[in-house]
Design a protein around this motif. Structure first.
Motif, short mmCIF file in Angstrom:
data_model
loop_
_atom_site.label_atom_id
_atom_site.label_comp_id
_atom_site.label_asym_id
_atom_site.label_seq_id
_atom_site.Cartn_x
_atom_site.Cartn_y
_atom_site.Cartn_z
N ILE A 84 96.16 100.18 -3.59
CA ILE A 84 95.81 99.17 -2.59
C ILE A 84 96.21 99.65 -1.19
N ALA A 87 93.78 102.51 -0.21
CA ALA A 87 92.38 102.15 -0.02
C ALA A 87 92.21 101.15 1.13
N ASP A 88 93.09 100.13 1.20
CA ASP A 88 92.87 99.07 2.18
C ASP A 88 93.63 99.28 3.48
N HIS A 89 94.75 99.96 3.41
CA HIS A 89 95.57 100.08 4.61
C HIS A 89 95.70 101.52 5.08
N HIS A 90 95.02 102.43 4.42
CA HIS A 90 94.96 103.83 4.84
C HIS A 90 96.32 104.48 4.99
N SER A 143 91.11 89.16 -5.23
CA SER A 143 90.88 89.54 -3.84
C SER A 143 91.73 90.75 -3.47
N ASN A 146 90.72 93.55 -6.82
CA ASN A 146 89.32 93.79 -7.15
C ASN A 146 89.01 93.46 -8.61
N LYS A 151 90.30 98.82 -9.03
CA LYS A 151 90.50 99.17 -7.62
C LYS A 151 90.51 100.69 -7.52
N ALA A 153 90.62 104.15 -4.67
CA ALA A 153 90.71 104.68 -3.31
C ALA A 153 89.71 105.82 -3.19
#
Lengths: 383, 348
Positions: A84, A87-90, A143, A146, A151, A153
């Motif tokens: 997470i 993927a979402d916060h780099h 949310s 996923n 999920k 990356a």
């Protein structure tokens, strides 16, 4: 009778140990060059990552004598944290490791707190519940995770330009990931080894062998128990992050009750209460299903059956029975017995108080390799 | 000695304080009172929230699963009492037994009740063989090894069922009238005949097991072994054969539970996994070594499952399992030996 007798802390003994460690290190370092395909290197990475998870479980089962069937959840927490954040916060993969560690530690302490009062098999039931609940939680908070799609990356870990690995070749990135995972795993192994050789480890083993006398000797049982469960969960979380470094895809099915049980199986196959047992255990965990599915094609009676792939479960089960009956100390115990036939290490008399002859240390073959007993399962109302 | 702590005085105060707490009935009665209070409060909230009829209907529906969990928990407790080990293979033994019943009933076409009885007998026999070959060789106090043996049977049976019967869900018949219109109305609450059949079957089984344990010689031996292994050996009880009896009995009860719930969950090699976790929860709640506790625990867990998913919106059906388990952890935090379990004194 041993062919070779070595005295502790003599140059010969030192050389023997150096050669042993050197061979092991060389094997681990050269492993990627033996692989014919990148997929094989990925399998090695997987082995190393699962070895960390099995080591973490060993802290609970082997060294504190409690059964946990919930370590899949901690591995899953680490894996989802990493994937997470990346993927979402780099974030970078390395930056997620401490977060996985901390998060899994906190969850481990929260789960371990009941272990203050719920002991032995009660803990097994509670942790089994955690393992069963984790995939449902993943699906519930879709949310974030996923849900059932899993999920992933997009950007995998690639070797930076200063490393000798070519980021664009077939083998380069895969081998780089293997070495990264290996390096982190070595750090974890050294940490756990030091932990077990310290005051904490001695307190832990004392409370495993007899918790009442450990408590009488001044071991604070609840604190140790919860802390060790937390540490174990934290290392399992790191193992989850390592799994994501090799393949950044997390699904709810990967971290279900099956993983929890197979970790226990792998631990028994490798050797309960041995650090190095995690490696053969992880090898078994990764390669048995791989080869079992290949074998199924060779057996006529299995061909075409829709459930034939699950034959690896039978293999595991039978293997597990075989180990419990024939080699309860696991693969590592077997290797130690073999070694004891060739090399025998005796203590150095100059280290002992003067005037007393050293008692020969019992060889591994003289010891009865029984399991560490569960501490809390006194039968019935027996005293 | 005015400077010293007045330990005598403090002790007296403590003692009188404890005595005033102890005055309200026995400890067990107090625990049950707290539980009942909690249930009553929840019921009031539930009736206020969704009306009496919905509450009653959910209560009736919860009983189906609850009694099946009771039967499985009973099987777990039978083995735990005798050996001190939780049989992780219990669920998959029941699953395998249910598949055997499926083969007899659906593929061979025998009547449902006979199929279930034959499957129960086969399960009992198989469990007796497993006990003889894989459990008895171990020292009964080597709990980790015994637990690992049950885990390996968990794996073997699950995989074997997958290889033999594959993973597509199969419909399983019920021995009771189970059609769409087989129910009667009680003040607006639908009670299906099948539900009554399940409840009565489990209650009869519980009664039979209790009679078996209380009125027969092997039952006496079983109770003796579960209360004190060493003394039982000294008075000449054959420990192995008695434990074998426990395994066989537990396997038969487990298979029955599997056959009762398979119609709702459908039959596949994983169908007992969830049931097993709930039954563990039930047995833990009841105290792991109490047969009556297992039965009550099962019903309570079944209710917790249905009620939590029904009335607590956030939990819904996905988190019913997690919610029920949180309840267990909380109860165990307050009362580690379960509601009816015996507390133990351990010596060094």
């Amino acid at each position: 009778m041993a062919k070779l007798t070595l005295t502790e802390r003599t140059p010969a003994h030192l050389a023997y140990r150096l050669v042993g460690w050197g061979l092991a290190a060389a094997a681990l370092l050269y492993l990627p060059w033996f692989a014919h395909t990148p997929a094989r290197i990925d399998q090695y990475s997987q082995v190393v990552a699962y070895a960390v998870a099995i080591l973490a479980l060993n802290l609970v089962i082997g060294y504190s004598g409690q059964i946990s069937l919930g370590h899949s959840a901690f591995v899953g927490i680490g894996a989802y944290t990493t994937v997470i954040l990346v993927a979402d916060h780099h974030w970078s993969y390395f930056a997620t490791l401490p977060v996985s560690f901390a998060l899994a530690f906190v969850v481990g302490v929260v789960v371990g707190l009941p272990a203050l009062r719920i002991r032995g098999l009660y803990l097994a039931v509670v942790t089994l519940a955690v393992a069963t609940a984790f995939p449902t939680l993943v699906l519930k908070f879709d949310s974030l995770t996923n849900g059932a799609n899993g999920k992933q990356a997009k950007e995998k870990l690639v070797p930076p330009s200063w490393t000798p690995f070519d980021a664009h070749s077939r083998f380069g990135p895969v081998a780089y990931r293997y070495f990264v995972i290996l390096a982190i795993a070595v750090v974890v192994f050294v940490l756990v080894r030091n932990l077990l050789r310290s005051r904490v480890g001695r307190a832990l083993i004392a409370s495993r062998d007899n918790q009442t006398s450990a408590a009488v000797a001044g071991v604070n049982l609840p604190v140790y128990r919860v802390l060790v469960f937390g540490m174990s969960a934290a290392f399992a979380g790191v193992a989850g992050s390592l799994l994501m470094i090799y393949n950044p895809q997390a699904t709810d099915g990967k971290f279900g009750i099956e993983l929890a049980i197979f970790l226990v199986v792998a631990l028994v196959i490798g050797g309960v209460a041995t650090l190095s047992g995690a490696v053969p255990g992880a090898l078994a965990y990764v390669f048995i299903p791989y080869y079992a599915t290949q074998w199924t094609d060779n057996f006529g009676f299995l061909k075409g059956r829709p459930g034939a792939a699950s034959i690896s479960g039978v293999v595991y089960g039978v293997l597990l029975l075989g180990f419990v009956f024939l080699l309860p100390g696991g693969v590592i115990d077997g290797l130690r017995r073999l070694r004891a036939r060739i090399v025998r290490v005796v203590p150095n008399p100059s280290w002992l108080p003067t005037g007393r002859a050293p008692a020969p240390r019992p060889d591994a073959e003289d010891l009865d390799p029984t399991f560490p007993q569960l501490t809390t399962t006194n039968r019935g109302n027996n005293p | 000695m005015a400077t010293a702590l007045d330990t005598e005085g403090i002790n007296d105060q403590l003692r009188s304080g404890l005595a005033s707490i102890e005055r309200f009935g026995s400890r067990r009665a107090r625990n049950l009172g707290l539980l009942a209070l909690f249930l009553v409060l929840f019921s009031i909230y539930a009736v206020y929230d969704g009306g009496l009829r919905l509450y009653a209907q959910r209560l009736v529906d919860a009983m189906d699963n609850g009694f099946v969990y009771s039967a499985m928990a009973l099987a777990l407790v039978l083995i735990y009492k005798a050996t001190g080990v939780i049989n992780f293979a219990q669920g998959n033994m029941a699953m395998f037994g249910t598949f055997i019943a499926y083969v007899i009933i659906v593929e061979q076409g025998l009547p449902v009740a006979i199929g279930i009885l034959v499957a129960m007998a086969i399960s009992a026999l198989a469990a007796a063989v497993i006990e003889r070959l894989f459990i008895r060789p171990f020292d009964p106090s080597n709990h980790l090894a015994l637990t690992i043996v049950t885990l390996s049977w968990f794996l073997i049976l699950a995989a074997l069922a997958g290889v033999i019967w594959a993973y597509d869900p199969k419909a399983f018949p019920t021995p009771f009238p189970g059609g769409k219109n087989d129910f009667f109305d009680l003040g607006g609450v639908r009670i299906r005949y099948e539900s009554i059949g399940i409840w009565l079957t489990v209650l009869v089984v519980v009664a039979l097991v209790t009679l078996l344990l209380k009125r027969t010689k092997i039952g006496l031996a079983f109770r003796s072994v579960s209360s004190n292994l060493e003394s039982s050996r000294l008075v000449g009880i054959h420990i192995g054969r008695t434990l074998q009896f426990g395994w066989a009995l537990a396997a038969a009860v487990g298979t029955l539970a599997g056959c009762l719930i398979a119609r709702v969950t459908y039959l596949d090699p994983n169908f007992m996994g969830r049931v097993l976790v709930y039954s563990f929860a039930a047995a833990t709640l009841g105290g792991l070594d109490s047969l009556g506790g297992a039965v009550i625990g099962g019903v309570l867990i079944g209710m917790a499952e249905t009620m939590l998913s029904g009335y607590v919106g956030f939990i819904g059906s996905e988190l019913a399992l997690a919610g029920a388990l949180v309840v267990i952890v909380v109860i165990l935090l307050v009362k580690p030996s379960g509601l009816f379990g015996s507390t133990r004194v351990e010596r060094v």
